[in-house]
Structure formats: C-alpha cells, structure tokens
Design a protein around this motif. Structure first.
Motif, PDB file in Angstrom:
ATOM      1  N   THR A 147       0.815  -1.215   0.000  1.00  0.00           N
ATOM      2  CA  THR A 147       0.000   0.000   0.000  1.00  0.00           C
ATOM      3  C   THR A 147       0.847   1.261   0.000  1.00  0.00           C
ATOM      4  O   THR A 147       0.318   2.368   0.081  1.00  0.00           O
ATOM      5  CB  THR A 147      -0.915   0.019   1.238  1.00  0.00           C
ATOM      6  N   GLY A 148       2.159   1.117  -0.075  1.00  0.00           N
ATOM      7  CA  GLY A 148       3.028   2.283  -0.084  1.00  0.00           C
ATOM      8  C   GLY A 148       4.461   1.893  -0.359  1.00  0.00           C
ATOM      9  O   GLY A 148       4.763   0.739  -0.669  1.00  0.00           O
ATOM     10  N   THR A 149       5.356   2.857  -0.234  1.00  0.00           N
ATOM     11  CA  THR A 149       6.766   2.608  -0.481  1.00  0.00           C
ATOM     12  C   THR A 149       7.427   2.049   0.773  1.00  0.00           C
ATOM     13  O   THR A 149       6.838   2.018   1.855  1.00  0.00           O
ATOM     14  CB  THR A 149       7.470   3.905  -0.900  1.00  0.00           C
ATOM     15  N   ARG A 150       8.679   1.637   0.629  1.00  0.00           N
ATOM     16  CA  ARG A 150       9.439   1.131   1.775  1.00  0.00           C
ATOM     17  C   ARG A 150       9.626   2.224   2.822  1.00  0.00           C
ATOM     18  O   ARG A 150       9.569   1.957   4.027  1.00  0.00           O
ATOM     19  CB  ARG A 150      10.787   0.599   1.309  1.00  0.00           C
ATOM     20  N   GLU A 151       9.839   3.453   2.380  1.00  0.00           N
ATOM     21  CA  GLU A 151      10.028   4.553   3.325  1.00  0.00           C
ATOM     22  C   GLU A 151       8.762   4.802   4.130  1.00  0.00           C
ATOM     23  O   GLU A 151       8.831   5.186   5.306  1.00  0.00           O
ATOM     24  CB  GLU A 151      10.449   5.822   2.575  1.00  0.00           C
ATOM     25  N   GLU A 152       7.610   4.589   3.539  1.00  0.00           N
ATOM     26  CA  GLU A 152       6.356   4.760   4.282  1.00  0.00           C
ATOM     27  C   GLU A 152       6.194   3.680   5.341  1.00  0.00           C
ATOM     28  O   GLU A 152       5.622   3.930   6.412  1.00  0.00           O
ATOM     29  CB  GLU A 152       5.175   4.752   3.311  1.00  0.00           C
ATOM     30  N   LEU A 153       6.709   2.486   5.062  1.00  0.00           N
ATOM     31  CA  LEU A 153       6.691   1.434   6.075  1.00  0.00           C
ATOM     32  C   LEU A 153       7.590   1.821   7.252  1.00  0.00           C
ATOM     33  O   LEU A 153       7.239   1.605   8.417  1.00  0.00           O
ATOM     34  CB  LEU A 153       7.161   0.106   5.473  1.00  0.00           C
ATOM     35  N   ILE A 154       8.747   2.379   6.938  1.00  0.00           N
ATOM     36  CA  ILE A 154       9.684   2.810   7.982  1.00  0.00           C
ATOM     37  C   ILE A 154       9.054   3.914   8.823  1.00  0.00           C
ATOM     38  O   ILE A 154       9.145   3.899  10.065  1.00  0.00           O
ATOM     39  CB  ILE A 154      10.997   3.283   7.336  1.00  0.00           C
ATOM     40  N   GLU A 155       8.383   4.874   8.180  1.00  0.00           N
ATOM     41  CA  GLU A 155       7.731   5.955   8.910  1.00  0.00           C
ATOM     42  C   GLU A 155       6.620   5.430   9.816  1.00  0.00           C
ATOM     43  O   GLU A 155       6.403   5.951  10.913  1.00  0.00           O
ATOM     44  CB  GLU A 155       7.168   6.976   7.929  1.00  0.00           C
ATOM     45  N   ALA A 156       5.924   4.380   9.374  1.00  0.00           N
ATOM     46  CA  ALA A 156       4.857   3.804  10.194  1.00  0.00           C
ATOM     47  C   ALA A 156       5.415   3.240  11.498  1.00  0.00           C
ATOM     48  O   ALA A 156       4.850   3.452  12.576  1.00  0.00           O
ATOM     49  CB  ALA A 156       4.113   2.729   9.414  1.00  0.00           C
ATOM     50  N   LEU A 157       6.530   2.530  11.416  1.00  0.00           N
ATOM     51  CA  LEU A 157       7.134   1.997  12.635  1.00  0.00           C
ATOM     52  C   LEU A 157       7.631   3.117  13.538  1.00  0.00           C
ATOM     53  O   LEU A 157       7.513   3.031  14.767  1.00  0.00           O
ATOM     54  CB  LEU A 157       8.289   1.049  12.281  1.00  0.00           C
ATOM     55  N   GLU A 158       8.198   4.144  12.951  1.00  0.00           N
ATOM     56  CA  GLU A 158       8.697   5.257  13.753  1.00  0.00           C
ATOM     57  C   GLU A 158       7.562   5.952  14.498  1.00  0.00           C
ATOM     58  O   GLU A 158       7.782   6.529  15.577  1.00  0.00           O
ATOM     59  CB  GLU A 158       9.437   6.247  12.860  1.00  0.00           C
ATOM     60  N   TYR A 215       0.922 -15.646   8.879  1.00  0.00           N
ATOM     61  CA  TYR A 215       0.409 -14.332   9.251  1.00  0.00           C
ATOM     62  C   TYR A 215       1.452 -13.635  10.135  1.00  0.00           C
ATOM     63  O   TYR A 215       1.919 -14.210  11.108  1.00  0.00           O
ATOM     64  CB  TYR A 215      -0.896 -14.450  10.029  1.00  0.00           C
ATOM     65  N   SER A 216       1.790 -12.404   9.827  1.00  0.00           N
ATOM     66  CA  SER A 216       2.812 -11.727  10.614  1.00  0.00           C
ATOM     67  C   SER A 216       2.626 -10.221  10.554  1.00  0.00           C
ATOM     68  O   SER A 216       1.941  -9.689   9.674  1.00  0.00           O
ATOM     69  CB  SER A 216       4.217 -12.106  10.121  1.00  0.00           C
ATOM     70  N   PHE A 217       3.253  -9.550  11.517  1.00  0.00           N
ATOM     71  CA  PHE A 217       3.265  -8.092  11.535  1.00  0.00           C
ATOM     72  C   PHE A 217       4.548  -7.631  12.209  1.00  0.00           C
ATOM     73  O   PHE A 217       5.190  -8.358  12.966  1.00  0.00           O
ATOM     74  CB  PHE A 217       2.035  -7.523  12.257  1.00  0.00           C
ATOM     75  N   PHE A 218       4.945  -6.396  11.919  1.00  0.00           N
ATOM     76  CA  PHE A 218       6.154  -5.792  12.465  1.00  0.00           C
ATOM     77  C   PHE A 218       5.766  -4.663  13.409  1.00  0.00           C
ATOM     78  O   PHE A 218       4.815  -3.916  13.141  1.00  0.00           O
ATOM     79  CB  PHE A 218       7.038  -5.221  11.348  1.00  0.00           C
ATOM     80  N   HIS A 219       6.520  -4.530  14.486  1.00  0.00           N
ATOM     81  CA  HIS A 219       6.338  -3.376  15.355  1.00  0.00           C
ATOM     82  C   HIS A 219       7.681  -2.953  15.923  1.00  0.00           C
ATOM     83  O   HIS A 219       8.660  -3.702  15.869  1.00  0.00           O
ATOM     84  CB  HIS A 219       5.330  -3.668  16.474  1.00  0.00           C
ATOM     85  N   TYR A 220       7.719  -1.747  16.466  1.00  0.00           N
ATOM     86  CA  TYR A 220       8.972  -1.155  16.938  1.00  0.00           C
ATOM     87  C   TYR A 220       8.757  -0.568  18.319  1.00  0.00           C
ATOM     88  O   TYR A 220       7.741   0.092  18.575  1.00  0.00           O
ATOM     89  CB  TYR A 220       9.429  -0.077  15.956  1.00  0.00           C
ATOM     90  N   ASN A 221       9.717  -0.817  19.207  1.00  0.00           N
ATOM     91  CA  ASN A 221       9.685  -0.253  20.553  1.00  0.00           C
ATOM     92  C   ASN A 221      11.034   0.397  20.833  1.00  0.00           C
ATOM     93  O   ASN A 221      12.037  -0.307  20.983  1.00  0.00           O
ATOM     94  CB  ASN A 221       9.387  -1.337  21.587  1.00  0.00           C
TER      95      ASN A 221
END
Length: 251
Positions: A147-158, A215-221
């Motif tokens: 649904t977006g670019t790689r940078e948008e994925l990075i921004e989502a985690l941030e 099924y998987s998802f990524f998250h950041y802490n």
C-alpha cells in the motif's frame, strides 16, 4: 484360448489378488512421493518476500575475566552498553554499509519466533508472528510495501504503528487497501489488550524456504535500546553491505 486364460486366472485368484494389492500400494506410495516432491520444489522456489543477498548477522559477546583484553575495574553493564552502541554506530556510518538493524526473533532462516493474537471487529487471528524490529529492518532486507513505499513502512514503525503483511489482511478478510489504517487490538500480558493502527501493509515475508507464508506483523519499541546491554544475546544484529562494496563481511 481366452477361455483357458480365464480359467488360469480364476484358479490362481489368490496370488493375482496379492499382486494387484502390491501394485496398488506401490502406485499410491509413488504418487504420494512425487506429489510431495513437486510441492516441496514449488515451495522452495516461491518468493521469500525479502532479500538476504549481501546481508550478514553479527553476534556480540563479552570478554571473560581471564582474557588479556578484559578491562577490570569498570561497571560491566555500562561497559557492555557503551561497547554495543559504539559497534552499531561505527557500522552504521561505515562507507561500505547500506543499513543495519536490530530485531528479536525476526530474522529469516532462524528457528525462533514470537507470536501474538490480534482482533479486528469480530475476527481474531491467533498466533500471528510478532516481529520486533527497528525501522531500518525494511532497508536491510529490502521488504516492499503493497500500500506504499518502503520509506512509508519505515515511517509507520517510527510512529509506533504496526506494519502488517498482506496475508494477515486476508486473514481478516480485508484487502491491503482496506486493512491499511485499521485499528486492531493486540493481546498483552495479564489478559489485557492494546489498540494500535495499521500504518502499512507489506509483502509477506516467509520464515524460510520450507514454510508457507505465515500471518505476521512488524512493530517497533524504542525502549529496546535501554535493555541492549542486559539482553544483547537475545537480540539480532543484521547488516547489509552496499551492492558495490569492495569489502567483505570479514573485512
């Protein structure tokens, strides 16, 4: 002549029956074996959803007290934390390095995984792979967004949102476009739940070549940086060299 042959078959029906059963068993076993091999060949050659070319894993450990390089008279926890931060900083700024990431039980081709349950509306997905990673994980393994670019994925985690794989969207009977922006409930310790937003949907990343897409998802802490010195053996440090890098991992 035909009557004579039929009479012979009738008189020897017991031995013919055993031969027929034997041939049936051989046919069934051969069919299963061929089907299994074809399925495995197809599975092995499916896309991994990530790239491990020019990627290596770094393992960090400390000198024992009997080592000549051991520094006595220093607080071990502080020393380890300083050393880890120094290692990561130098690697990240090395001209041959493209990206470096920290994760826990999230690397492909390794046996440990974490899981969690998610709920959206009336649907619950049990034991989805829970990948704790730093945002640069997407750069190291070159994971692409749907649904977006790689940078948008990075921004989502941030922004402390989760990035879900496309197969997780299918489990909730959503398309990647309609799953994007959804508010999902994650299980926490003590039977509590937390609500988080799906900030991106990426292509499914497989565990290894022999497993189907999970099924998987990524998250950041960001808090993981505070415990690196205590649990550095629990975390994974992955590094990607640039495609035109003249140095090897050993160098």
């Amino acid at each position: 002549m035909l009557k004579h042959v039929c009479k012979i078959l009738l008189n020897e029906w017991r031995s013919n029956l055993l031969i027929a059963i034997e041939m049936l068993l051989i046919t069934l076993c051969s069919t299963y074996l061929v089907d299994h091999l074809v399925a495995q060949f197809y599975q092995i050659n499916r896309p991994m959803g990530c790239s491990i070319d020019n990627v290596g894993r770094i393992r960090i450990s400390k000198y024992p007290p009997e080592s000549p390089d051991y520094i006595a008279g220093r607080d071990n926890d502080t020393l380890e934390n300083e050393a880890i931060q120094t290692i990561l900083s130098r690697l990240e700024h090395h001209p041959a390095v493209e990206a470096i990431s920290i994760s826990r039980n999230s690397l492909p081709h390794q046996g440990n995984n974490n899981s969690n349950s998610l709920q959206l509306d009336t649907i619950t997905v049990e034991r989805a792979l829970d990948r704790l990673v730093t945002p640069s994980f997407f750069r190291v393994f070159r994971i692409e967004g749907i649904t977006g670019t790689r940078e948008e994925l990075i921004e989502a985690l941030e922004k402390r949102e989760i990035v879900a794989c496309a197969s997780l969207a299918q489990a909730f009977r959503r398309t990647p476009e309609t799953f994007f922006g959804a508010e999902v409930h994650l299980e926490q310790s003590g039977d509590s739940t937390s609500t988080t937003r799906v900030g991106g949907v990426c292509k499914p990343m497989r565990i290894d070549n022999f497993w189907y897409t999970w099924y998987s998802f990524f998250h950041y802490n960001p808090g993981l940086y505070k415990v690196l010195h205590q649990y550095y053996n629990w975390f994974e440090f992955a590094i990607r060299l640039k495609d035109d890098a003249a140095l090897s991992f050993q160098d």
